[in-house]
Design a protein around this motif. Sequence first.
Motif: not given
Length: 335
Positions: A90, A74, A122
């Motif tokens: 994501t 990310n 993430l």
Amino acid sequence: MMQLETLAQIVGLADTLPVADEPTRAAAARRQDSLTKPPGSLGRLEEIALFMAAWQGNDRPRIAKAQALVFAGNHGICAQGVNPFPQEVTAQMVANFEAGGAAINQFCRVNGADLSVIALDLERPTADFTAGPAMTDAETLDALNRGAAAVDPQADILTLGEMGIGNSTISAALCAALFGGEVADWVGRGTGSDDDGVRRKIDAIARGLARHPGLAPLETLSTLGGREQAAICGAVLAARAARIPVILDGFICTAAVAPLFAADRRLLDHCLVGHVSVEPGHRKLLSAMGRTAILDFDMRLGEGTGAVLALGVVRSALACHNGMATFADAGISGA
């Protein structure tokens, strides 16, 4: 296992890493010339067979184990409104990959590739490069080494892909920093940006480049890149150390390794490009790198789909190279 301690190590790696085995390539070419077909009549399939022979060190190259890696990350640049989807997508797509529900899962099944998906922090996006460097050197090295560690040294070929909301902006920024030209020429719609979204992408990249002028190639990876881009670079380098040929996916994957190319183009000698993306920057990037993709199917999905689809073409090339009869085998005279 390859373990990088500094980014500066990468610059000199090309002098120490394995190179293509040219005597083996020549032996494979002699076999190609003896097969029951006019010389050169299978076009790029013949070139692919010779490429595989040279990197495997085997004039009858084979693919018993194909590995597919998808890296996910990310990006802080999403704070600039460069993507129509939230970054939660994501992680949601990573879950879809793991459940077998994405396009890449179907392509891996059909084309015989073992898929691994590596999610890279993430919950902790990189920094917004309009405000400062996207990653520290330590963060970049961590992602590089995680990418390298994911490579199976027993694989006969490796395909690479990515997932990350905002990473088409990252890719355009890397290309503009490394190869110059108008920012707008590198920017496309990504996951579906409208005209206003494209303008926001161009503006964010222009501000980032103005904030970080004169970057060395590997500095672009830390300053403008993301964890999945760094991991892809690490995987490419680890594959090279193990003499594993690589198939890159489309624009985002090719842009991810552009810093390696800019540092020393020899670092990508073992790489093929699976397909040319609809993203407008990809053709421009391939031209700058002197590369031609295997497929041109108007795709722009990412996930490594184009790379794994191209794996089927590579398998076909090797099937002909290894399985066709020679003129002598077939008792055909006058060849």
